[in-house]
Scaffold this motif. Structure first.
Motif, PDB file in Angstrom:
ATOM      1  N   ARG A   1      75.267  26.481  51.492  1.00  0.00           N
ATOM      2  CA  ARG A   1      75.880  25.879  50.337  1.00  0.00           C
ATOM      3  C   ARG A   1      76.342  24.454  50.614  1.00  0.00           C
ATOM      4  N   THR A   2      76.867  24.209  51.832  1.00  0.00           N
ATOM      5  CA  THR A   2      77.337  22.854  52.153  1.00  0.00           C
ATOM      6  C   THR A   2      76.180  21.878  52.149  1.00  0.00           C
TER       7      THR A   2
ATOM      8  N   GLU B   1      84.798  22.618  47.624  1.00  0.00           N
ATOM      9  CA  GLU B   1      83.507  22.501  48.273  1.00  0.00           C
ATOM     10  C   GLU B   1      83.075  21.047  48.330  1.00  0.00           C
ATOM     11  N   ARG B   2      82.782  20.562  49.567  1.00  0.00           N
ATOM     12  CA  ARG B   2      82.337  19.169  49.701  1.00  0.00           C
ATOM     13  C   ARG B   2      81.110  18.900  48.846  1.00  0.00           C
ATOM     14  N   ALA B   3      80.194  19.878  48.882  1.00  0.00           N
ATOM     15  CA  ALA B   3      78.961  19.689  48.111  1.00  0.00           C
ATOM     16  C   ALA B   3      79.294  19.501  46.632  1.00  0.00           C
ATOM     17  N   ALA B   4      80.256  20.290  46.142  1.00  0.00           N
ATOM     18  CA  ALA B   4      80.634  20.172  44.734  1.00  0.00           C
ATOM     19  C   ALA B   4      81.260  18.819  44.448  1.00  0.00           C
TER      20      ALA B   4
ATOM     21  N   SER C   1      78.976  21.747  38.694  1.00  0.00           N
ATOM     22  CA  SER C   1      78.802  22.861  39.612  1.00  0.00           C
ATOM     23  C   SER C   1      80.112  23.513  39.996  1.00  0.00           C
ATOM     24  N   SER C   2      81.232  22.924  39.613  1.00  0.00           N
ATOM     25  CA  SER C   2      82.471  23.566  40.035  1.00  0.00           C
ATOM     26  C   SER C   2      83.651  23.049  39.248  1.00  0.00           C
TER      27      SER C   2
ATOM     28  N   ILE D   1      78.471  16.310  44.112  1.00  0.00           N
ATOM     29  CA  ILE D   1      77.741  16.439  42.852  1.00  0.00           C
ATOM     30  C   ILE D   1      78.546  15.815  41.723  1.00  0.00           C
TER      31      ILE D   1
END
Lengths: 281, 504, 309
Positions: free
Chosen positions: A239-240, B215-218, C167-168, B221
């Protein structure tokens, strides 16, 4: 929660799907056991020069953020995600069966007390209760397994108790007891066969939930410890890197799905074949 | 209760409408929900990032570690044991009360009081007494003189709170800072509104929204989509993914953070210095830096980050040499030793720990990782049974005393000194350094202290962080010094793109 | 009827009370030093008498049975204690987060019902045809897919690749869509399967077969005799599965950083915040109890054949 269910079974044949399910499960279990021979390299072998590599001939599933082989990690991951889950279900079944047999054979007061405890555990959504137990024990793969075993134990207890109660009231059992045979021995000889069938069906159905939950707990970061490979943990790491290496999350997710599918197919087929009134899930 | 909620909602509405009408709201992300907006109770950097907009400290950190005025506009030392602070005139808290010497004294006392339970109490522990000279002047007495006090007063935990503030400050913060509290939707976002009466002039921004996005990914984005205009501590892979993207600027800044492998020097195996040096030789720090961080970390030059005053900044005395490592382990009889590396679940050091484990196992040790949530991690690493651990320290005041004292002075054993390092000579060096004014003599003292650390190796520096943040080009005037939570938005502005609020 | 429901409520309350005590005991037994949990590790550097005084002030030196009893008494009063990590009352923390989880569940429910009933009915109507095989196969896989994987796949498709949806994070409809979709899909699959099997059972009853023979159309049969008789097991299973669905919400909230009670639980465990963990367990159990009572009420109202002792 009692409700009148139409108990009419249509006598469906043992689906070939049951065999498919069993085959799928066996394949996954074998793959994880035979991982040392099937994997291209060790699952914890780090290769910093080849991080996040896309699928290739040498590495059909690519590499992760430390250059480890995804294929190897999926294969070995079955040990944590599948084998441990199976162990948890077995523990729940054995523990629950013991508890349930005790309650069924015991005098009213003890029976009532045990069932009160079982009801108390059943009233909480199972995952929340498992998480609470992990909150107490601390994170870790075996702590998660213990938590899930404890949470699923009541279902097996209830099931065994019903079988025992039904069996102990049967005329020939009462006759055997009256003629001097040890109560425990009589129950064991007559209850065991009846219970095993129901317990097996319930175990297969529960296994699906436990596999999902165990991997999910690792996904939340409360289960397995690095660098041990585990499907849920792999999903969390994938996910990361969703932006840069989206393929990483496909294999572990598919593995969990396949395992749960196998358990469900097997459980459904067993239930239909044995016609047992086991509760779903 | 319901009334207060109405007021909160109304304030939020007004804030949003105002921002729509007047200016732009900056939207940025926090990795977790802050635990408290009371600077004396906040612990984590991300909580301080918010409190730094709501409150002011007496002094501020400037470029290169220079001390700049904050609420105190001038300071002097009439005697070595006295630090005299002259406060700015006309400063008011957000509730209208004036800031004066009494208020500052009360705030410092609250910070030091054990009943407040502040982790930052040690910063002002050296203050023996506070004397009010007049309305806007106060003396802080420390005997013996404590030179780092000046730098300590720049740390966010020492921010000034209103007199008589109690536990309610955690959710209803009142400070003197450029932004006022708007609303806090728990787990979701904290809203701040510009304070038009701020003593430094009204901020160009209409407000700031800190969204909680774990979440870093979030975060990335949302940033790419334009929902956020600023994100901090961008991980290396993502940084590279963003390079060259239109309308986005990437900023690297010198950071005060260093990551370490810490040893419990009283452990039966680790107490032998040869074992610790062997481990140092087993690790290829430059490769680790290059592979995991590219140019976003620096190979270690000593125990303190190069930004810190009097940092050693010399080549690594333990270059990568697995043969030497094996030889040392053989000499010490420690081959095959079973050890644990303890790690907290912050996630960012996860990869580093796994690389370390692989490196140590490659020279014949048997090392396993143990990951725990921070409270359990803290217990494990500060008890007598501690072994190895990976963590980082920030020298947040940019004074060498900060980190060396907390982590390695013998009085901190059982607390922050997880290495259980107890060397009387080293303690004496630190105490001398804390009592000596800046200059050649102080520099020599800290040089000796750092060389001692590198010889004894209670902790092995692995790499120095390079701070990063990414922003949209419309954002200008923001300032980050040394650490992501030292985010200064007083002069930040968002150029309007197509008009309307800058956040969704 | 009322007596029955009150009896169930009482039994449920007893179960919840017992659960509270068990969880309290478990958390207390494994807590380590509660004073450290309350005030942070630096408290250990204070002189010992000061530690003892702080301990007494917080009531941490009483025997645990007494603490458990006090906790239970507090719960009955509506006081769930104070969260260790934030210092706020647990009830306040829960109150802040419950609306988000409720919104998620309420948004997912119609989706699950609509999709589950539709697909289940379709496969029952098309029994033994290629459509049935295809859909049943999909359903089998759908039941097996973990909710957290579904969530990630949806994020990959709709947030990263297409860039349509965030996404969040918490927020309005845009932010709710993907999490609700994920949870709805997860809950729809088992519903579809039970709909299919109970419909097939109902449709095989003699009087239904007779109705077909008399010329009633497939759709009429399906509705009048199929669904109306099959809803009982569907409702039972839906009720039973709600407990599991609430668990699934934890995963969905984790994937999407949806600020609900599930995510609060994960944070509470990370922070070793025992009162908060207990609070969430209590809320979960109470919700399941309430939902099961509602299901029973529905039986009473909707099915004249159902009677309770």
């Amino acid at each position: 929660m009692t409700a009148p269910i139409s108990a009419r079974r249509r006598g469906r044949r043992l689906h070939p799907s049951g065999a498919t399910g069993a085959a799928l499960l066996v394949a996954l279990l074998l793959a994880s056991l035979l991982a040392p021979w099937l994997a291209p390299r060790a699952p914890t072998e780090i290769d910093l020069q080849r991080r996040l590599a896309p699928p290739s001939a040498a590495e059909p599933l690519g590499t992760d953020e430390l250059g480890r082989s995804t294929l190897a990690r999926v294969l070995y991951g079955g040990r944590a995600s599948l084998l441990v889950a199976v162990a948890a279900v077995l523990a729940a079944a054995l523990g629950g069966a013991t508890l349930g047999a005790l309650a069924g054979a015991a005098p009213g007061r003890l029976d009532a007390a045990l069932m009160r405890l079982v009801d108390a555990l059943l009233i909480c959504p199972p995952l929340l209760l498992a998480l609470a137990i992990i909150g107490a024990l601390g994170p870790g793969l075996w702590h998660a397994a213990i938590a899930l075993a404890l949470v699923e134990l009541p279902v097996f207890a209830r099931l065994t108790r019903s079988v025992v109660i039904v069996t102990r009231d049967l005329p020939f059992v009462e006759a055997a007891v009256a003629s001097g045979a040890g109560r425990a021995r009589v129950l064991a000889r007559h209850v065991l066969p009846a219970a095993v069938g129901a317990l097996t069906v319930q175990a297969s159905l529960t296994a699906g939930f436990v596999v999902t939950a165990l991997a999910g707990i690792s996904f939340l970061g409360l289960g397995v410890q690095p660098p041990t490979p585990d499907w849920g943990d792999m999903l969390a790491r994938a996910r990361t890197h969703l932006l840069t290496a989206p393929w990483l999350m496909l294999a572990p997710g598919a593995a969990v799905t396949a395992a749960v599918l196998g358990c469900n197919l097997l459980g459904d087929a067993l239930r239909d074949a044995l016609g047992s009134p086991a509760a779903r899930g | 209760m319901a009334f207060r909620r109405c007021v909160a909602v109304a304030t939020w509405l007004v804030a949003t409408l105002t921002s729509l009408a007047l200016g732009q709201v900056l939207v940025t992300a926090l990795p977790l929900n802050p635990t408290s907006l009371d600077p004396h109770r906040a612990i984590e950097g991300y909580s301080f990032m918010v409190t730094n907009q709501l409150y002011d400290t007496l002094l501020r950190l400037g470029e290169g570690g220079a001390i700049e005025p904050g609420l105190a506009q001038a300071w002097s030392r009439p005697e070595p044991t006295v630090l005299r602070l002259e406060l700015r005139q006309g400063v008011r808290f957000h509730d209208g009360r004036p800031l004066d010497a009494e208020a500052v004294a009360a705030s410092l006392r609250r910070l030091a009081d054990p009943a407040t339970g502040s982790r930052g109490a040690f910063l002002v522990a050296a203050i023996d007494d506070i004397v009010i000279v007049d309305d806007l002047t106060l003396d802080l007495i420390s005997d013996p003189p404590f030179v780092p006090l000046l730098a300590n007063l720049t740390f966010p935990a020492t921010a000034i709170v209103p007199p008589g503030a109690g536990p309610e400050l955690a959710r209803a913060p009142i400070g003197t800072g450029p932004f006022r509290f708007g609303a806090w939707r728990d787990g979701d976002a904290v809203e701040l509104v510009a304070d038009p009466d701020y003593w430094g002039g009204p901020p160009p921004l209409a407000g700031v929204r800190f969204r909680v996005i774990p979440e870093r990914a979030a975060q990335l984005i949302a940033f790419r989509a334009g929902d956020l205009q600023l994100i901090h501590d961008v991980p290396p892979d993502a940084f590279l993914a963003l390079e060259g993207a239109p309308g986005i600027e990437l900023v690297r800044y010198p950071s005060d953070r260093t990551s370490y492998l810490e040893f419990n020097v009283q452990h039966p195996i680790l107490r032998d210095a040869r074992v610790r040096r062997a481990m140092a030789h087993a690790i290829d720090a430059p490769l680790l830096v290059a592979a995991l961080f590219r140019d976003l970390a620096l190979p270690p030059g000593g125990p303190l980050a190069p930004l810190v005053r009097y940092a050693l900044n010399e080549p690594d005395p333990y270059p990568y040499d697995p043969e030497r490592a094996r030889a040392l382990l053989r000499e010490a009889g420690a081959e095959g030793a079973r050890l644990h590396i303890d790690l907290a679940t912050d996630g960012d050091l996860d990869d580093v720990a796994q690389v370390l484990q692989a490196a140590l196992n490659a020279v014949g040790l048997r090392v396993e990782l143990r990951v725990n949530e921070f409270p359990a991690f803290f217990e494990l690493t500060t008890s007598e049974g501690a072994e190895l651990s990976v963590g980082f320290w920030g020298s947040d005041t940019l004074d060498p005393d900060f980190m060396l004292s907390i982590a390695l002075h013998s009085r901190e054993i059982g607390g922050n000194n997880g290495s259980r390092y107890a060397e009387a000579e080293f303690d004496a060096l630190l105490e001398l350094g804390a009592a000596t004014e800046d200059g050649a003599e102080r520099a020599a003292v800290y040089r000796a202290a750092q060389l001692r650390v590198m010889a004894d190796l209670p902790m092995l520096p692995l790499y120095h962080h390079v701070g990063t943040y990414a922003k949209r080009a419309e954002l200008t005037g923001e300032r980050v010094v040394a650490s992501s939570f030292q985010l200064d938005l007083r002069a930040a502005r968002l150029a309007s793109t197509e008009g309307g609020a800058g956040g969704r | 009827m009322l007596a029955y429901l009150l009896g169930r409520l009482a039994a449920g309350a007893v179960a919840i009370a017992l659960l509270t005590v068990v969880v309290h005991a478990l958390l207390a037994a494994t807590a380590g030093d509660p004073l450290v949990a309350l005030l942070g590790p630096t408290v250990r550097q204070l002189p010992l008498e000061q530690q003892a005084r702080l301990r007494a002030e917080a009531g941490l030196d009483r025997p645990w049975a007494r603490q458990a009893a006090d906790h239970l008494a507090g719960v009955l009063r509506g006081d769930l204690g104070t969260s260790r990590r934030s210092g706020r009352p647990v009830t306040a923390e829960l109150r802040d987060r419950l609306p988000a989880t409720a919104a998620l569940a309420l948004a997912a429910l119609p989706l699950a019902l609509a999709l589950g009933l539709a697909v289940g009915t379709a496969t029952a109507a098309a029994a033994r045809s290629w459509l049935d095989t295809l859909l049943s196969g999909l359903l089998l896989v759908g039941t097996a897919v973990p909710a957290y994987w579904t969530g990630l796949l949806l994020v990959l498709a709709f947030s990263l690749t297409l860039g349509w949806l965030p996404s969040s994070g918490g927020g309005g409809a845009r932010h709710l869509l993907l999490p609700a979709l994920t949870l709805g899909l997860a809950a729809a699959a088992p519903l579809a399967r039970i709909t299919r099997s109970s419909l097939l059972d109902a449709l095989a009853e003699p009087h239904v077969v007779a109705a077909r023979a008399r010329g009633l159309s497939g759709a009429q049969v399906l509705w009048r005799h199929g669904l109306r008789n099959a809803w009982v097991p569907i409702l039972t299973v839906a009720g039973l599965d709600l407990g599991r669905m609430l668990g699934g919400a934890v995963f969905v909230e984790a994937v999407f950083a949806w600020p609900g009670v599930g995510l609060l639980m994960v944070d509470a465990i990370a922070a070793r915040d025992a009162p908060l963990v207990q609070g969430v367990v209590l809320v979960g159990a109470a919700t399941v109890l309430a939902l099961s009572l509602i299901v029973d009420l529905a039986y009473l109202r909707l099915d004249p054949r159902v009677r309770y002792r």
